[in-house]
Design a protein around this motif. Structure first.
Motif, PDB file in Angstrom:
ATOM      1  N   ASN A 120       8.819  -7.647  -2.732  1.00 53.33           N
ATOM      2  CA  ASN A 120       8.499  -6.439  -2.179  1.00 53.33           C
ATOM      3  C   ASN A 120       9.000  -6.560  -0.377  1.00 53.33           C
ATOM      4  O   ASN A 120       9.146  -5.453  -0.029  1.00 53.33           O
ATOM      5  CB  ASN A 120       6.846  -6.292  -1.843  1.00 53.33           C
ATOM      6  CG  ASN A 120       6.215  -6.071  -3.047  1.00 53.33           C
ATOM      7  OD1 ASN A 120       6.373  -4.958  -3.711  1.00 53.33           O
ATOM      8  ND2 ASN A 120       5.087  -6.519  -3.584  1.00 53.33           N
ATOM      9  N   MET A 121       9.144  -7.775   0.362  1.00 57.37           N
ATOM     10  CA  MET A 121       9.703  -7.850   1.306  1.00 57.37           C
ATOM     11  C   MET A 121      11.055  -7.358   1.424  1.00 57.37           C
ATOM     12  O   MET A 121      11.500  -6.666   2.131  1.00 57.37           O
ATOM     13  CB  MET A 121       9.265  -9.201   1.890  1.00 57.37           C
ATOM     14  CG  MET A 121       7.832  -9.624   2.409  1.00 57.37           C
ATOM     15  SD  MET A 121       7.208  -8.420   3.740  1.00 57.37           S
ATOM     16  CE  MET A 121       7.867  -9.288   5.112  1.00 57.37           C
ATOM     17  N   PHE A 122      11.844  -7.996   0.292  1.00 55.48           N
ATOM     18  CA  PHE A 122      13.160  -7.802   0.254  1.00 55.48           C
ATOM     19  C   PHE A 122      13.352  -6.056  -0.176  1.00 55.48           C
ATOM     20  O   PHE A 122      14.134  -5.354   0.667  1.00 55.48           O
ATOM     21  CB  PHE A 122      13.900  -8.268  -0.997  1.00 55.48           C
ATOM     22  CG  PHE A 122      15.199  -8.290  -1.080  1.00 55.48           C
ATOM     23  CD1 PHE A 122      16.105  -9.098   0.034  1.00 55.48           C
ATOM     24  CD2 PHE A 122      15.927  -7.252  -1.868  1.00 55.48           C
ATOM     25  CE1 PHE A 122      17.364  -8.767  -0.167  1.00 55.48           C
ATOM     26  CE2 PHE A 122      17.198  -7.536  -2.044  1.00 55.48           C
ATOM     27  CZ  PHE A 122      18.065  -8.081  -1.123  1.00 55.48           C
ATOM     28  N   LEU A 123      12.717  -5.420  -0.748  1.00 57.30           N
ATOM     29  CA  LEU A 123      12.546  -4.179  -1.040  1.00 57.30           C
ATOM     30  C   LEU A 123      12.314  -3.238   0.171  1.00 57.30           C
ATOM     31  O   LEU A 123      12.904  -2.108   0.513  1.00 57.30           O
ATOM     32  CB  LEU A 123      11.734  -3.698  -2.227  1.00 57.30           C
ATOM     33  CG  LEU A 123      11.662  -2.120  -2.564  1.00 57.30           C
ATOM     34  CD1 LEU A 123      13.136  -1.683  -2.906  1.00 57.30           C
ATOM     35  CD2 LEU A 123      10.841  -2.026  -3.813  1.00 57.30           C
ATOM     36  N   LEU A 124      11.204  -3.815   0.964  1.00 59.78           N
ATOM     37  CA  LEU A 124      10.859  -2.952   2.098  1.00 59.78           C
ATOM     38  C   LEU A 124      12.089  -3.141   3.145  1.00 59.78           C
ATOM     39  O   LEU A 124      12.260  -2.206   3.839  1.00 59.78           O
ATOM     40  CB  LEU A 124       9.504  -3.772   2.696  1.00 59.78           C
ATOM     41  CG  LEU A 124       9.028  -2.879   4.067  1.00 59.78           C
ATOM     42  CD1 LEU A 124       8.598  -1.421   3.553  1.00 59.78           C
ATOM     43  CD2 LEU A 124       7.863  -3.814   4.417  1.00 59.78           C
TER      44      LEU A 124
ATOM     45  N   THR B 270       0.771  -1.183  -0.190  1.00 60.64           N
ATOM     46  CA  THR B 270      -0.084  -0.078   0.008  1.00 60.64           C
ATOM     47  C   THR B 270       0.825   1.248  -0.030  1.00 60.64           C
ATOM     48  O   THR B 270       0.404   2.279  -0.502  1.00 60.64           O
ATOM     49  CB  THR B 270      -0.977  -0.035   1.265  1.00 60.64           C
ATOM     50  OG1 THR B 270      -0.093  -0.031   2.233  1.00 60.64           O
ATOM     51  CG2 THR B 270      -1.952  -1.168   1.226  1.00 60.64           C
ATOM     52  N   LYS B 271       2.005   1.307   0.573  1.00 56.20           N
ATOM     53  CA  LYS B 271       2.928   2.552   0.636  1.00 56.20           C
ATOM     54  C   LYS B 271       4.044   2.631   0.046  1.00 56.20           C
ATOM     55  O   LYS B 271       5.075   3.577   0.014  1.00 56.20           O
ATOM     56  CB  LYS B 271       3.332   2.731   2.165  1.00 56.20           C
ATOM     57  CG  LYS B 271       1.972   2.683   2.964  1.00 56.20           C
ATOM     58  CD  LYS B 271       1.391   4.221   2.826  1.00 56.20           C
ATOM     59  CE  LYS B 271       0.385   4.317   3.759  1.00 56.20           C
ATOM     60  NZ  LYS B 271      -0.541   5.315   3.674  1.00 56.20           N
ATOM     61  N   MET B 272       4.357   1.472  -0.819  1.00 53.61           N
ATOM     62  CA  MET B 272       5.617   1.323  -1.864  1.00 53.61           C
ATOM     63  C   MET B 272       5.850   2.590  -2.504  1.00 53.61           C
ATOM     64  O   MET B 272       6.876   3.101  -2.594  1.00 53.61           O
ATOM     65  CB  MET B 272       5.623   0.025  -2.264  1.00 53.61           C
ATOM     66  CG  MET B 272       7.119  -0.135  -2.970  1.00 53.61           C
ATOM     67  SD  MET B 272       8.289  -0.198  -1.602  1.00 53.61           S
ATOM     68  CE  MET B 272       8.011  -1.866  -1.046  1.00 53.61           C
ATOM     69  N   ASP B 273       4.715   3.004  -3.349  1.00 49.72           N
ATOM     70  CA  ASP B 273       4.876   4.120  -4.130  1.00 49.72           C
ATOM     71  C   ASP B 273       5.305   5.313  -3.635  1.00 49.72           C
ATOM     72  O   ASP B 273       6.210   6.081  -4.068  1.00 49.72           O
ATOM     73  CB  ASP B 273       3.233   4.385  -4.626  1.00 49.72           C
ATOM     74  CG  ASP B 273       3.162   3.438  -5.900  1.00 49.72           C
ATOM     75  OD1 ASP B 273       3.969   2.930  -6.272  1.00 49.72           O
ATOM     76  OD2 ASP B 273       1.888   3.125  -6.076  1.00 49.72           O
ATOM     77  N   VAL B 274       4.729   5.590  -2.323  1.00 51.01           N
ATOM     78  CA  VAL B 274       5.118   6.780  -1.369  1.00 51.01           C
ATOM     79  C   VAL B 274       6.722   6.993  -0.980  1.00 51.01           C
ATOM     80  O   VAL B 274       7.306   7.714  -1.424  1.00 51.01           O
ATOM     81  CB  VAL B 274       4.302   6.764  -0.308  1.00 51.01           C
ATOM     82  CG1 VAL B 274       4.730   8.128   0.650  1.00 51.01           C
ATOM     83  CG2 VAL B 274       2.712   7.315  -0.595  1.00 51.01           C
ATOM     84  N   MET B 275       7.139   5.423  -0.650  1.00 48.18           N
ATOM     85  CA  MET B 275       8.362   5.261  -0.300  1.00 48.18           C
ATOM     86  C   MET B 275       9.513   5.410  -1.491  1.00 48.18           C
ATOM     87  O   MET B 275      10.390   6.178  -1.123  1.00 48.18           O
ATOM     88  CB  MET B 275       8.482   4.084   0.438  1.00 48.18           C
ATOM     89  CG  MET B 275       7.966   3.927   1.793  1.00 48.18           C
ATOM     90  SD  MET B 275       7.944   2.243   2.459  1.00 48.18           S
ATOM     91  CE  MET B 275       6.775   1.196   1.755  1.00 48.18           C
TER      92      MET B 275
END
Length: 128
Positions: free
Chosen positions: A63-67, A34-39
């Motif tokens: 996604n988890m690796f990027l987060l 939900t917040k990956m674009d903002v980050m």
């Protein structure tokens, strides 16, 4: 056959820890989707994050690796600023509420993992 008090405590701590780890994973996945674009928009000049940005299309693991990379930059910014992996301007402009969530999530996850290793060590050493 009855369970000793020490075994009950060990069981309760283990269950709470196990459930806590799954809650951390769930919250992380929610933030990643939900917040990956903002980050990513706020970290455009951070090579440590942008080199991993294509992993966003890699499903839950990507996604988890990027987060995890973003959480690392937020938790230890001096390390990334020193070697040029992060931009001071990007870190300054990152939303404070989201930064706090990422830092708390990172340290809570490490805490649950440490408790889990402690329980395993206690069981192996038969301290409990």
């Amino acid at each position: 056959m009855s369970i000793s008090t020490a075994d009950k405590i060990l069981l309760c701590v283990g269950l709470i820890d196990f459930v806590g780890i799954f809650i951390i994973i769930g919250i992380s996945l929610h933030l990643a989707y939900t917040k990956m674009d903002v980050m990513l928009n706020h970290l455009q000049n951070c090579p440590a994050v942008m080199i991993r940005a294509p992993l966003r299309n890699g499903g839950p693991w990507g996604n988890m690796f990027l987060l995890g990379a973003i959480m690392g930059v937020m938790t230890t910014p001096r390390l990334y600023l020193r070697d040029g992996g992060a931009s001071a301007e990007d870190l300054k402009n990152f939303p404070a509420v989201l930064r706090r969530k990422l830092i708390v999530l990172q340290w809570t996850g490490w805490g649950f993992l440490l408790v889990m290793f402690g329980l395993v060590a206690a069981a192996e050493l038969e301290l409990v």
